[in-house]
Design a protein around this motif. Structure first.
Motif, short mmCIF file in Angstrom:
data_model
loop_
_atom_site.label_atom_id
_atom_site.label_comp_id
_atom_site.label_asym_id
_atom_site.label_seq_id
_atom_site.Cartn_x
_atom_site.Cartn_y
_atom_site.Cartn_z
N THR A 22 0.85 -1.21 0.00
CA THR A 22 0.00 0.00 0.00
C THR A 22 0.88 1.24 0.00
O THR A 22 1.30 1.72 -1.04
CB THR A 22 -0.94 0.00 1.22
N SER A 23 1.15 1.76 1.19
CA SER A 23 2.05 2.90 1.35
C SER A 23 2.45 2.99 2.82
O SER A 23 1.80 2.40 3.69
CB SER A 23 1.38 4.21 0.91
N ALA A 24 3.50 3.74 3.08
CA ALA A 24 3.93 3.97 4.46
C ALA A 24 3.10 5.12 5.02
O ALA A 24 3.30 6.28 4.67
CB ALA A 24 5.42 4.30 4.49
N GLN A 25 2.16 4.80 5.87
CA GLN A 25 1.29 5.81 6.46
C GLN A 25 1.87 6.25 7.80
O GLN A 25 2.17 5.43 8.65
CB GLN A 25 -0.12 5.26 6.67
N PHE A 26 2.00 7.56 7.97
CA PHE A 26 2.59 8.07 9.21
C PHE A 26 2.02 9.43 9.57
O PHE A 26 1.70 10.24 8.71
CB PHE A 26 4.12 8.16 9.10
N ILE B 146 11.01 12.07 7.68
CA ILE B 146 10.52 10.70 7.56
C ILE B 146 9.96 10.41 6.18
O ILE B 146 10.11 9.29 5.66
CB ILE B 146 9.50 10.40 8.68
N GLN B 147 9.34 11.39 5.55
CA GLN B 147 8.92 11.18 4.16
C GLN B 147 10.15 10.97 3.28
O GLN B 147 10.15 10.12 2.38
CB GLN B 147 8.10 12.35 3.65
N TYR B 148 11.21 11.73 3.54
CA TYR B 148 12.46 11.54 2.80
C TYR B 148 12.99 10.12 3.01
O TYR B 148 13.41 9.46 2.05
CB TYR B 148 13.49 12.57 3.26
N PHE B 149 12.97 9.66 4.25
CA PHE B 149 13.47 8.31 4.54
C PHE B 149 12.67 7.26 3.76
O PHE B 149 13.25 6.41 3.07
CB PHE B 149 13.40 8.00 6.03
N PHE B 150 11.35 7.31 3.88
CA PHE B 150 10.52 6.30 3.23
C PHE B 150 10.67 6.34 1.71
O PHE B 150 10.84 5.30 1.07
CB PHE B 150 9.05 6.49 3.61
N GLU B 151 10.60 7.52 1.11
CA GLU B 151 10.57 7.62 -0.35
C GLU B 151 11.93 7.47 -0.99
O GLU B 151 12.06 6.83 -2.04
CB GLU B 151 9.94 8.95 -0.76
N LYS B 152 12.97 8.04 -0.38
CA LYS B 152 14.28 8.09 -1.02
C LYS B 152 15.25 7.00 -0.54
O LYS B 152 16.15 6.61 -1.28
CB LYS B 152 14.92 9.47 -0.83
N LEU B 153 15.06 6.53 0.67
CA LEU B 153 15.98 5.52 1.19
C LEU B 153 15.34 4.13 1.25
O LEU B 153 15.99 3.14 0.95
CB LEU B 153 16.48 5.92 2.59
N ALA B 154 14.06 4.06 1.64
CA ALA B 154 13.37 2.77 1.71
C ALA B 154 12.58 2.46 0.44
O ALA B 154 12.05 1.36 0.30
CB ALA B 154 12.44 2.74 2.92
N LEU C 131 9.66 3.62 -0.78
CA LEU C 131 8.25 3.35 -0.51
C LEU C 131 7.40 4.58 -0.79
O LEU C 131 7.81 5.70 -0.49
CB LEU C 131 8.04 2.98 0.97
N PRO C 132 6.20 4.39 -1.34
CA PRO C 132 5.27 5.53 -1.42
C PRO C 132 4.78 5.87 -0.02
O PRO C 132 4.80 5.00 0.88
CB PRO C 132 4.14 5.00 -2.30
N THR C 133 4.34 7.09 0.19
CA THR C 133 3.94 7.50 1.54
C THR C 133 2.54 8.11 1.55
O THR C 133 2.06 8.63 0.54
CB THR C 133 4.90 8.55 2.11
#
Length: 331
Positions: free
Chosen positions: A157-161, A174-182, A184-186
C-alpha cells in the motif's frame, strides 16, 4: 575687581576640569547604568505552551533571569509554522532584549516558504544551540515489532505516518526516509502539533507516528504505550536504550536531529550576544538542567556561539536538499 574677575572665570575653569576628568576616567556611572542587561528580556517562541521549544525556553529562561538579574519572560506566538514568531524577532529592536527560541523550523522555512515569510535567515544571529532530539518513528505495540516488519507490510500500500503537521521536521525527514531511502510511497497524516499525533498513535488510530523523543514520544515508549522502531541518531539514546538507530537497521546515512536554540536580531551588539551566550553556556553545565533535558528526551549540545552559527547555516542547506528531494511545496 579681583574677586569679580575670579568669579567670572570660575565656571569656565570648572568646565575645563570636568572635561579633563571625563577624558581620564570615562563616563563610569553612565556605563554602569547602561550595561547589559538593565531591563526585562523576552523569549519569543513560535509554538504553543508545553511544546518542545517552549519547555526548553522556560527551563533556560528561569536560570537566565537568576544569572543576569533581570526578569525573563517567555511569550508564545504560535502560527504559520513558526513564521509569526520569526517575523516578530526579525523586526525587533536589535538590543538583546528580544530573543527567539527556535527549532530547525527557522532553517526549514527558508525553503518551504520562499515568498511569504516576511523575513530572512540573514536577519538572525545565533546565540546558542543547546540541545537536540533525533527523529523517531514509533507504533502501537499491537502493530509491527520492527522497522523491517513495518516496511514489508507497507510495500503493498504505502507507508502511512502521522506528524506534528505539514512542513514539520518530522514530516520532511521521515517522508524523505521512506521515499528516497526505503523506496516506498507515503501517506502523510498531519496533526495540529506533536502531542495530538502521539495521542493518535497511542490509541492505534494511525499505523505510525514520527516524533522526536522530546516531543512527548519518549515517555510513551518508556511506559510501553508505544514501541519505538528506530531513532535517527548516530547512537542509541541513553533514555531509550532498546530503540535501535536507523544505521543499525541498514540505513547508515540517515540522521536527523531537532535542536533547540536561541537567536537574536542580526545587528544585536556583540556585548549583549556574548553575555547571553556565556550565561547560556554556564547554565548548560548545571546538573539539574542536564538531568531535566535528558528526562524530556534531549541530549545537550556543547557548542560555542560560532559553532552554533555554523550548525544553523549548514542545516539550511541540509533541509533544503531533503525538501527538494521529496518535492514538498506549501505555497
Amino acid at each position: 575687581m579681583i574677586i569679580e574677575q575670579f568669579v567670572a572665570k570660575t565656571p569656565r575653569l570648572t568646565a575645563q576640569l570636568a572635561a579633563v576628568l571625563l577624558a581620564i576616567t570615562g563616563p563610569v556611572s553612565g556605563a554602569k547604568a547602561q550595561s547589559y542587561p538593565n531591563k526585562p528580556i523576552t523569549i519569543i517562541v513560535g509554538f504553543a505552551p508545553g511544546g518542545l521549544m517552549d519547555t526548553v525556553s522556560r527551563l533556560f529562561g528561569e536560570r537566565l533571569s537568576a544569572k543576569l538579574g533581570q526578569p525573563v519572560v517567555v511569550e508564545n506566538r504560535g502560527g504559520a509554522n513558526g513564521n509569526i514568531a520569526h517575523r516578530r524577532v526579525a523586526s525587533a529592536e536589535p538590543d538583546g532584549y528580544t530573543i527567539l527560541g527556535a527549532t530547525p523550523t527557522l532553517a526549514v522555512n527558508e525553503t518551504i516558504y520562499p515568498h511569504r515569510r516576511g523575513y530572512s535567515a540573514d536577519q538572525f544571529k545565533t546565540v546558542a544551540i543547546v540541545a537536540s532530539s533525533p527523529e523517531m518513528i514509533s507504533t502501537h505495540p499491537a502493530n509491527a515489532k520492527t522497522l523491517k516488519e513495518f516496511l514489508d507490510s507497507a510495500r503493498s500500500t504505502s507507508a502511512q505516518f502521522g506528524t506534528a503537521g505539514t512542513g514539520s521536521m518530522s514530516h520532511i525527514a521521515i517522508q524523505y526516509f521512506f521515499e528516497k531511502l526505503a523506496d516506498l510511497p507515503t501517506t502523510h497524516i498531519p496533526f495540529q502539533g506533536g502531542a495530538p499525533a502521539v495521542s493518535a498513535a497511542l490509541g492505534n488510530q494511525i499505523p505510525l507516528v514520527a516524533a522526536p523523543p522530546a516531543s512527548g514520544a519518549a515517555s510513551s515508549v518508556r511506559s510501553g504505550g508505544l514501541r519505538g522502531l528506530a531513532v535517527a541518531s548516530e547512537k542509541r539514546l541513553s533514555i531509550l536504550p532498546d530503540v535501535p538507530t536507523f544505521a543499525e537497521l541498514g540505513y547508515p546515512n540517515f540522521t536527523s536531529l531537532v535542536w533547540a536554540g536561541f537567536f537574536v536580531p542580526a545587528n544585536t551588539p556583540a556585548e549583549a550576544t556574548a553575555t547571553l551566550s556565556k550565561a547560556i553556556g554556564e547554565i548548560l553545565k548545571e546538573q539539574p538542567i542536564l538531568a531535566r533535558l535528558e528526562q524530556i528526551g534531549f541530549e545537550p549540545i556543547f557548542l560555542d556561539q560560532e559553532s552554533s552559527e555554523k550548525l544553523f547555516r549548514s542545516d539550511i542547506s541540509k533541509w533544503k536538499n531533503m525538501i527538494d528531494a521529496i518535492g514538498l511545496k506549501i505555497e
